[in-house]
Design a protein around this motif. Structure first.
Motif, PDB file in Angstrom:
ATOM      1  N   ASP A 292     -34.056 -15.408 -15.535  1.00 32.61           N
ATOM      2  CA  ASP A 292     -32.756 -15.504 -16.198  1.00 32.61           C
ATOM      3  C   ASP A 292     -32.844 -14.988 -17.625  1.00 32.61           C
ATOM      4  OD1 ASP A 292     -30.553 -17.044 -17.793  1.00 32.61           O
ATOM      5  OD2 ASP A 292     -29.995 -17.273 -15.689  1.00 32.61           O
ATOM      6  N   ARG A 293     -31.819 -14.297 -18.065  1.00 30.33           N
ATOM      7  CA  ARG A 293     -31.802 -13.696 -19.404  1.00 30.33           C
ATOM      8  C   ARG A 293     -31.839 -14.732 -20.524  1.00 30.33           C
ATOM      9  NH1 ARG A 293     -27.365  -8.719 -18.977  1.00 30.33           N
ATOM     10  NH2 ARG A 293     -28.504  -7.500 -17.395  1.00 30.33           N
ATOM     11  N   SER A 294     -31.454 -15.954 -20.214  1.00 30.93           N
ATOM     12  CA  SER A 294     -31.450 -16.999 -21.246  1.00 30.93           C
ATOM     13  C   SER A 294     -32.867 -17.472 -21.583  1.00 30.93           C
ATOM     14  CB  SER A 294     -30.611 -18.194 -20.788  1.00 30.93           C
ATOM     15  OG  SER A 294     -31.179 -18.804 -19.634  1.00 30.93           O
ATOM     16  N   VAL A 295     -33.848 -17.096 -20.756  1.00 29.24           N
ATOM     17  CA  VAL A 295     -35.236 -17.492 -20.997  1.00 29.24           C
ATOM     18  C   VAL A 295     -35.850 -16.534 -22.012  1.00 29.24           C
ATOM     19  CG1 VAL A 295     -37.490 -17.921 -19.964  1.00 29.24           C
ATOM     20  CG2 VAL A 295     -35.416 -18.403 -18.658  1.00 29.24           C
ATOM     21  N   THR A 296     -36.236 -17.051 -23.163  1.00 31.69           N
ATOM     22  CA  THR A 296     -36.779 -16.221 -24.233  1.00 31.69           C
ATOM     23  C   THR A 296     -38.289 -16.012 -24.070  1.00 31.69           C
ATOM     24  OG1 THR A 296     -37.245 -18.119 -25.664  1.00 31.69           O
ATOM     25  CG2 THR A 296     -35.030 -17.145 -25.796  1.00 31.69           C
ATOM     26  N   GLU A 297     -38.825 -15.046 -24.828  1.00 33.08           N
ATOM     27  CA  GLU A 297     -40.273 -14.793 -24.800  1.00 33.08           C
ATOM     28  C   GLU A 297     -41.048 -16.011 -25.280  1.00 33.08           C
ATOM     29  OE1 GLU A 297     -41.410 -11.298 -26.858  1.00 33.08           O
ATOM     30  OE2 GLU A 297     -40.163  -9.946 -25.631  1.00 33.08           O
ATOM     31  N   GLU A 298     -40.466 -16.748 -26.227  1.00 34.57           N
ATOM     32  CA  GLU A 298     -41.119 -17.960 -26.728  1.00 34.57           C
ATOM     33  C   GLU A 298     -41.266 -18.992 -25.611  1.00 34.57           C
ATOM     34  OE1 GLU A 298     -40.555 -21.332 -30.240  1.00 34.57           O
ATOM     35  OE2 GLU A 298     -39.097 -19.725 -30.025  1.00 34.57           O
ATOM     36  N   MET A 299     -40.249 -19.115 -24.766  1.00 32.26           N
ATOM     37  CA  MET A 299     -40.321 -20.043 -23.638  1.00 32.26           C
ATOM     38  C   MET A 299     -41.399 -19.630 -22.648  1.00 32.26           C
ATOM     39  SD  MET A 299     -36.290 -20.667 -22.789  1.00 32.26           S
ATOM     40  CE  MET A 299     -35.161 -21.420 -23.958  1.00 32.26           C
ATOM     41  N   LEU A 300     -41.619 -18.309 -22.523  1.00 33.75           N
ATOM     42  CA  LEU A 300     -42.585 -17.787 -21.558  1.00 33.75           C
ATOM     43  C   LEU A 300     -44.013 -17.785 -22.085  1.00 33.75           C
ATOM     44  CD1 LEU A 300     -40.594 -14.715 -20.188  1.00 33.75           C
ATOM     45  CD2 LEU A 300     -40.763 -16.988 -19.201  1.00 33.75           C
ATOM     46  N   SER A 301     -44.227 -18.230 -23.327  1.00 31.69           N
ATOM     47  CA  SER A 301     -45.549 -18.135 -23.946  1.00 31.69           C
ATOM     48  C   SER A 301     -46.618 -18.931 -23.191  1.00 31.69           C
ATOM     49  CB  SER A 301     -45.494 -18.601 -25.401  1.00 31.69           C
ATOM     50  OG  SER A 301     -45.087 -19.959 -25.468  1.00 31.69           O
ATOM     51  N   GLY A 302     -46.217 -19.994 -22.499  1.00 31.49           N
ATOM     52  CA  GLY A 302     -47.211 -20.799 -21.789  1.00 31.49           C
ATOM     53  C   GLY A 302     -47.408 -20.386 -20.345  1.00 31.49           C
ATOM     54  N   ALA A 303     -46.588 -19.438 -19.856  1.00 35.58           N
ATOM     55  CA  ALA A 303     -46.687 -19.025 -18.453  1.00 35.58           C
ATOM     56  C   ALA A 303     -47.878 -18.096 -18.247  1.00 35.58           C
ATOM     57  CB  ALA A 303     -45.398 -18.330 -18.034  1.00 35.58           C
ATOM     58  N   THR A 304     -48.384 -18.072 -16.995  1.00 35.14           N
ATOM     59  CA  THR A 304     -49.519 -17.220 -16.663  1.00 35.14           C
ATOM     60  C   THR A 304     -49.018 -15.842 -16.251  1.00 35.14           C
ATOM     61  OG1 THR A 304     -50.797 -19.128 -15.931  1.00 35.14           O
ATOM     62  CG2 THR A 304     -51.541 -16.973 -15.181  1.00 35.14           C
ATOM     63  N   LYS A 305     -49.505 -14.808 -16.955  1.00 35.46           N
ATOM     64  CA  LYS A 305     -49.069 -13.440 -16.711  1.00 35.46           C
ATOM     65  C   LYS A 305     -50.168 -12.680 -15.989  1.00 35.46           C
ATOM     66  CE  LYS A 305     -46.580  -9.801 -19.214  1.00 35.46           C
ATOM     67  NZ  LYS A 305     -46.169  -9.347 -20.565  1.00 35.46           N
ATOM     68  N   ALA A 306     -49.818 -12.011 -14.898  1.00 35.29           N
ATOM     69  CA  ALA A 306     -50.797 -11.252 -14.121  1.00 35.29           C
ATOM     70  C   ALA A 306     -51.118  -9.940 -14.818  1.00 35.29           C
ATOM     71  CB  ALA A 306     -50.251 -10.987 -12.721  1.00 35.29           C
ATOM     72  N   ALA A 307     -52.148  -9.236 -14.320  1.00 32.81           N
ATOM     73  CA  ALA A 307     -52.592  -7.987 -14.936  1.00 32.81           C
ATOM     74  C   ALA A 307     -51.523  -6.906 -14.875  1.00 32.81           C
ATOM     75  CB  ALA A 307     -53.876  -7.513 -14.252  1.00 32.81           C
ATOM     76  N   ASP A 308     -50.652  -6.944 -13.862  1.00 32.22           N
ATOM     77  CA  ASP A 308     -49.614  -5.913 -13.718  1.00 32.22           C
ATOM     78  C   ASP A 308     -48.381  -6.205 -14.573  1.00 32.22           C
ATOM     79  OD1 ASP A 308     -48.565  -8.071 -12.418  1.00 32.22           O
ATOM     80  OD2 ASP A 308     -48.310  -7.097 -10.471  1.00 32.22           O
ATOM     81  N   GLY A 309     -48.454  -7.268 -15.431  1.00 33.07           N
ATOM     82  CA  GLY A 309     -47.350  -7.584 -16.311  1.00 33.07           C
ATOM     83  C   GLY A 309     -46.343  -8.546 -15.721  1.00 33.07           C
ATOM     84  N   ARG A 310     -46.501  -8.883 -14.442  1.00 32.34           N
ATOM     85  CA  ARG A 310     -45.614  -9.853 -13.807  1.00 32.34           C
ATOM     86  C   ARG A 310     -46.138 -11.276 -14.045  1.00 32.34           C
ATOM     87  NH1 ARG A 310     -43.547  -7.414  -8.053  1.00 32.34           N
ATOM     88  NH2 ARG A 310     -43.090  -5.296  -8.765  1.00 32.34           N
ATOM     89  N   TYR A 311     -45.265 -12.220 -13.893  1.00 32.67           N
ATOM     90  CA  TYR A 311     -45.620 -13.624 -14.113  1.00 32.67           C
ATOM     91  C   TYR A 311     -45.898 -14.305 -12.781  1.00 32.67           C
ATOM     92  CZ  TYR A 311     -44.066 -13.139 -18.944  1.00 32.67           C
ATOM     93  OH  TYR A 311     -43.937 -12.755 -20.250  1.00 32.67           O
ATOM     94  N   LEU A 312     -46.871 -15.221 -12.803  1.00 33.85           N
ATOM     95  CA  LEU A 312     -47.182 -15.987 -11.608  1.00 33.85           C
ATOM     96  C   LEU A 312     -46.196 -17.143 -11.477  1.00 33.85           C
ATOM     97  CD1 LEU A 312     -51.092 -16.153 -11.628  1.00 33.85           C
ATOM     98  CD2 LEU A 312     -49.604 -14.602 -10.378  1.00 33.85           C
ATOM     99  N   GLY A 313     -45.488 -17.188 -10.362  1.00 27.62           N
ATOM    100  CA  GLY A 313     -44.456 -18.199 -10.191  1.00 27.62           C
ATOM    101  C   GLY A 313     -44.497 -18.862  -8.839  1.00 27.62           C
ATOM    102  N   TRP A 314     -43.485 -19.695  -8.605  1.00 31.39           N
ATOM    103  CA  TRP A 314     -43.411 -20.460  -7.357  1.00 31.39           C
ATOM    104  C   TRP A 314     -41.948 -20.764  -7.057  1.00 31.39           C
ATOM    105  CZ3 TRP A 314     -47.765 -20.733  -4.678  1.00 31.39           C
ATOM    106  CH2 TRP A 314     -47.814 -21.545  -3.540  1.00 31.39           C
ATOM    107  N   GLY A 315     -41.601 -20.757  -5.800  1.00 32.36           N
ATOM    108  CA  GLY A 315     -40.255 -21.138  -5.414  1.00 32.36           C
ATOM    109  C   GLY A 315     -40.179 -22.631  -5.155  1.00 32.36           C
ATOM    110  N   ILE A 316     -39.157 -23.262  -5.690  1.00 36.27           N
ATOM    111  CA  ILE A 316     -38.978 -24.706  -5.491  1.00 36.27           C
ATOM    112  C   ILE A 316     -38.030 -24.909  -4.321  1.00 36.27           C
ATOM    113  CG2 ILE A 316     -38.122 -26.835  -6.516  1.00 36.27           C
ATOM    114  CD1 ILE A 316     -40.674 -25.867  -7.802  1.00 36.27           C
ATOM    115  N   PHE A 317     -38.542 -25.509  -3.260  1.00 35.54           N
ATOM    116  CA  PHE A 317     -37.738 -25.719  -2.061  1.00 35.54           C
ATOM    117  C   PHE A 317     -37.660 -27.203  -1.721  1.00 35.54           C
ATOM    118  CE2 PHE A 317     -39.763 -21.513  -1.687  1.00 35.54           C
ATOM    119  CZ  PHE A 317     -38.626 -20.726  -1.713  1.00 35.54           C
TER     120      PHE A 317
END
Length: 245
Positions: free
Chosen positions: A62-87
């Motif tokens: 979402d565009r409302s998520v800033t780079e500062e918010m993403l600072s703690g997320a794990t970023k893969a070598a290809d520049g994508r972030y490691l995530g998970w779907g909540i079901f």
């Protein structure tokens, strides 16, 4: 927490919120410990400090998520972030870290006025001002942050009781509770009439005559301390039993 309630709780969180979740899908990756994550859209999260998950592109965030918010997320070598779907499958979700034990707050009673304590840890606002290990006395209690007086410090301070090691109150010394060596000191005093630390150490090996005398005084024995000087000018105390009136 039921799965429906937990899923609703996740949806109620604002985009960009940090959360902890536990889901059946993640058990094989991280075990039973809840996973820290950042909510990036209505159904996906970015994993914090973990080495698992699928790649999420910036377009999926979402565009409302800033780079500062993403600072703690794990970023893969290809520049994508490691995530998970909540079901909605055996989901649990928390807005604060459930693995952190909350500090137990000591209950302070008004009867602790005058109680002695030792500083075990320091609040951030008193670091550099006071030191761990300092001792003091409670001036007023009944609250979790009592006013205290510290030995050798002119100012009073308010310190939360979670930082204090409260001394246990010792029962008042009585004649029938005198330690064995204190009884020996009393017997020697009665036999000699007076006593010094060197004499007590030589006869009954008393290591701290002043402490033994203090215990005898507390138990009601009348003792007078006489200050004297030896041939080198060194001061010492000679203790006398006070005669009954």
């Amino acid at each position: 927490m039921s799965k429906n309630t937990a899923y609703a709780a996740f949806h109620a969180l604002a985009i960009g919120s940090k959360l902890w979740f536990r889901q059946a899908d993640t058990e094989s990756y991280v075990g039973e410990k809840p996973v820290a994550a950042i909510k990036v859209n209505s159904h996906d999260v970015l994993i914090i400090g973990a080495q698992f998950g699928w790649s999420l592109t910036l377009a999926e965030i979402d565009r409302s998520v800033t780079e500062e918010m993403l600072s703690g997320a794990t970023k893969a070598a290809d520049g994508r972030y490691l995530g998970w779907g909540i079901f909605d499958n055996k989901l649990q979700v928390w807005s604060s870290d459930p693995t952190v034990k909350k500090a137990r707050v000591k209950k302070v009673k008004p009867s602790l006025c005058g109680q002695r304590f030792t500083i075990m840890t320091l609040p951030d606002d008193l670091k550099g001002v006071l030191a761990v290990g300092m001792k003091g006395t409670m001036v007023n209690t009944g609250t979790e942050t009592p006013l205290v007086v510290l030995d050798g410090v002119s100012r009073t301070h308010y310190i939360h009781v979670s930082h204090l090691g409260i001394h246990k109150r010792r029962a008042k010394m009585t004649m029938d509770r005198l330690p064995p060596q204190t009884k020996e000191v009393l017997s020697l005093l009665k036999a000699k009439g007076s006593l010094t630390a060197i004499e007590a150490g030589g006869v009954i090996r008393a290591r701290s005559l002043a402490k033994r005398i203090s215990e005898l005084k507390e138990a009601g024995v009348s003792i007078i301390a006489e200050t004297k000087h030896d041939h080198t000018g060194q001061r010492y105390a000679r203790y006398h039993l006070k005669a009954a009136a």
